[in-house]
Design a protein around this motif. Structure first.
Motif, PDB file in Angstrom:
ATOM      1  N   ASN A  73     -20.279  -0.242  34.982  1.00  0.00           N
ATOM      2  CA  ASN A  73     -21.109   0.110  33.832  1.00  0.00           C
ATOM      3  C   ASN A  73     -20.958   1.584  33.463  1.00  0.00           C
ATOM      4  O   ASN A  73     -20.994   1.947  32.283  1.00  0.00           O
ATOM      5  N   LEU A  74     -20.803   2.436  34.470  1.00  0.00           N
ATOM      6  CA  LEU A  74     -20.711   3.867  34.243  1.00  0.00           C
ATOM      7  C   LEU A  74     -19.306   4.324  33.858  1.00  0.00           C
ATOM      8  O   LEU A  74     -19.141   5.410  33.297  1.00  0.00           O
ATOM      9  N   ALA A  75     -18.297   3.527  34.158  1.00  0.00           N
ATOM     10  CA  ALA A  75     -16.902   3.898  33.895  1.00  0.00           C
ATOM     11  C   ALA A  75     -16.542   3.685  32.430  1.00  0.00           C
ATOM     12  O   ALA A  75     -17.200   2.953  31.702  1.00  0.00           O
ATOM     13  N   ASP A  76     -15.439   4.333  32.020  1.00  0.00           N
ATOM     14  CA  ASP A  76     -14.874   4.100  30.690  1.00  0.00           C
ATOM     15  C   ASP A  76     -13.866   2.961  30.699  1.00  0.00           C
ATOM     16  O   ASP A  76     -13.660   2.299  29.683  1.00  0.00           O
ATOM     17  N   CYS A  77     -13.205   2.752  31.836  1.00  0.00           N
ATOM     18  CA  CYS A  77     -12.195   1.698  31.937  1.00  0.00           C
ATOM     19  C   CYS A  77     -11.971   1.354  33.404  1.00  0.00           C
ATOM     20  O   CYS A  77     -12.379   2.098  34.302  1.00  0.00           O
ATOM     21  N   VAL A  78     -11.329   0.213  33.630  1.00  0.00           N
ATOM     22  CA  VAL A  78     -10.976  -0.247  34.966  1.00  0.00           C
ATOM     23  C   VAL A  78      -9.454  -0.257  35.084  1.00  0.00           C
ATOM     24  O   VAL A  78      -8.758  -0.864  34.259  1.00  0.00           O
ATOM     25  N   LEU A  79      -8.932   0.429  36.094  1.00  0.00           N
ATOM     26  CA  LEU A  79      -7.491   0.493  36.352  1.00  0.00           C
ATOM     27  C   LEU A  79      -7.179  -0.392  37.545  1.00  0.00           C
ATOM     28  O   LEU A  79      -7.782  -0.242  38.610  1.00  0.00           O
ATOM     29  N   VAL A  80      -6.216  -1.319  37.396  1.00  0.00           N
ATOM     30  CA  VAL A  80      -5.965  -2.288  38.456  1.00  0.00           C
ATOM     31  C   VAL A  80      -4.507  -2.736  38.420  1.00  0.00           C
ATOM     32  O   VAL A  80      -3.876  -2.755  37.357  1.00  0.00           O
ATOM     33  N   GLY A  81      -3.965  -3.065  39.579  1.00  0.00           N
ATOM     34  CA  GLY A  81      -2.602  -3.572  39.655  1.00  0.00           C
ATOM     35  C   GLY A  81      -2.523  -5.035  39.262  1.00  0.00           C
ATOM     36  O   GLY A  81      -3.482  -5.796  39.432  1.00  0.00           O
ATOM     37  N   ALA A  82      -1.370  -5.452  38.736  1.00  0.00           N
ATOM     38  CA  ALA A  82      -1.198  -6.827  38.269  1.00  0.00           C
ATOM     39  C   ALA A  82      -1.389  -7.834  39.397  1.00  0.00           C
ATOM     40  O   ALA A  82      -1.935  -8.922  39.188  1.00  0.00           O
ATOM     41  N   GLY A  83      -0.958  -7.497  40.608  1.00  0.00           N
ATOM     42  CA  GLY A  83      -1.112  -8.410  41.734  1.00  0.00           C
ATOM     43  C   GLY A  83      -2.564  -8.693  42.056  1.00  0.00           C
ATOM     44  O   GLY A  83      -2.940  -9.835  42.350  1.00  0.00           O
ATOM     45  N   THR A  84      -3.399  -7.674  41.986  1.00  0.00           N
ATOM     46  CA  THR A  84      -4.826  -7.858  42.228  1.00  0.00           C
ATOM     47  C   THR A  84      -5.468  -8.674  41.116  1.00  0.00           C
ATOM     48  O   THR A  84      -6.348  -9.511  41.369  1.00  0.00           O
ATOM     49  N   VAL A  85      -5.035  -8.446  39.882  1.00  0.00           N
ATOM     50  CA  VAL A  85      -5.553  -9.248  38.761  1.00  0.00           C
ATOM     51  C   VAL A  85      -5.293 -10.728  39.009  1.00  0.00           C
ATOM     52  O   VAL A  85      -6.169 -11.573  38.830  1.00  0.00           O
ATOM     53  N   ARG A  86      -4.069 -11.048  39.443  1.00  0.00           N
ATOM     54  CA  ARG A  86      -3.721 -12.458  39.703  1.00  0.00           C
ATOM     55  C   ARG A  86      -4.510 -13.009  40.880  1.00  0.00           C
ATOM     56  O   ARG A  86      -5.041 -14.125  40.821  1.00  0.00           O
ATOM     57  N   ALA A  87      -4.574 -12.259  41.972  1.00  0.00           N
ATOM     58  CA  ALA A  87      -5.226 -12.752  43.189  1.00  0.00           C
ATOM     59  C   ALA A  87      -6.725 -12.941  43.001  1.00  0.00           C
ATOM     60  O   ALA A  87      -7.303 -13.912  43.492  1.00  0.00           O
ATOM     61  N   GLY A 113      -8.349 -13.134  40.010  1.00  0.00           N
ATOM     62  CA  GLY A 113      -8.716 -13.861  38.802  1.00  0.00           C
ATOM     63  C   GLY A 113      -9.477 -13.042  37.789  1.00  0.00           C
ATOM     64  O   GLY A 113     -10.461 -13.501  37.207  1.00  0.00           O
ATOM     65  N   TYR A 114      -9.048 -11.814  37.546  1.00  0.00           N
ATOM     66  CA  TYR A 114      -9.717 -10.961  36.561  1.00  0.00           C
ATOM     67  C   TYR A 114      -9.727 -11.623  35.185  1.00  0.00           C
ATOM     68  O   TYR A 114      -8.771 -12.302  34.800  1.00  0.00           O
ATOM     69  N   ARG A 115     -10.807 -11.386  34.454  1.00  0.00           N
ATOM     70  CA  ARG A 115     -10.950 -11.866  33.077  1.00  0.00           C
ATOM     71  C   ARG A 115     -11.304 -10.698  32.166  1.00  0.00           C
ATOM     72  O   ARG A 115     -11.847  -9.693  32.611  1.00  0.00           O
TER      73      ARG A 115
END
Length: 227
Positions: free
Chosen positions: A70-84, A86-88
């Motif tokens: 909520n406090l951040a401006d954006c979320v930075l994440v690797g593609a592998g973590t997104v897949r594992a 299930g980021y939406r």
């Protein structure tokens, strides 16, 4: 949630925290910065027996996880973590790092902003939702600079362990939020940092900012001085 230690601001007394107190503790410095957020078991695993971080989350960790988003401006994440994991799409912009230039299917559509960050070697072309930052590999300091330039100075990095290692190696991590979950899983799982040793024989020093406790979970925030 109880405050055990606060080295950034002397305005809080040890004891129970209000929601306002908690928001103040986890707010970014005025000039922003990159903060990594992870959860770990007591025996050092970044995941549970199913290979996912969600299985070792605690109620306290989930509360602070959502607060930091909520406090951040954006979320930075690797593609592998997104897949594992299930980021939406939804909520804050999700900035996905992929050297191969592949945006995971779970983020291919939906409400909310998702930006793929890759390098020229991936063969992708620059567009509003594809950023080319670096030639043969993704230039992580360049990514941070571009996010700042786009009006997103408060960057929350959520993994995975390999991306965190590379961010540390690039010297762009300002703060490290870590929850120690009160459980032991054993096995040969990833730690929150995966890769070659960092910082030579001595490693990288960190300075504690605060330490909290709730139902056995320890939630800390550390400052990592830039090289």
């Amino acid at each position: 949630m109880r405050l055990l230690l606060d080295n950034r601001s002397r305005t809080f007394s040890p004891g129970l925290l209000s929601e306002e107190d908690l928001s103040r503790l986890y707010d970014w410095p005025t000039d922003g910065g990159l903060r990594a957020n992870f959860v770990s078991t007591l025996d050092g695993s970044a995941v549970g027996g199913d290979g996912l971080s969600g299985s070792i989350n605690t109620k306290a960790d989930g509360r602070v996880f959502q607060l930091q988003r909520n406090l951040a401006d954006c979320v930075l994440v690797g593609a592998g973590t997104v897949r594992a994991e299930g980021y939406r799409r939804g909520g804050k912009p999700i900035i996905v790092v992929s050297a191969r230039g592949h945006l995971p299917d779970s983020l291919a559509s939906g409400d909310g902003e998702a930006v793929l960050v890759t390098c020229a070697a991936s063969g992708r072309e620059e567009s509003d939702d594809v950023w080319i930052v670096g030639e043969d590999s993704v230039d992580l300091p360049g990514v941070v600079a571009r996010l700042r330039g786009a009006g997103m100075p408060r960057i929350l990095a959520e993994g995975g362990p390999h991306l965190f290692h590379d961010l540390l190696g690039a010297g762009v991590v300002d703060e490290f939020a870590l929850t120690l979950a009160p459980r032991v899983v054993g096995g040969d799982h990833l730690r929150v940092v995966a890769g070659d040793p960092l910082g030579g024989e001595a490693g990288l020093d960190a300075e504690i900012i605060h330490l909290l406790e709730e139902d056995g979970s320890l939630l800390g925030l550390w400052h990592l001085p830039r090289p």
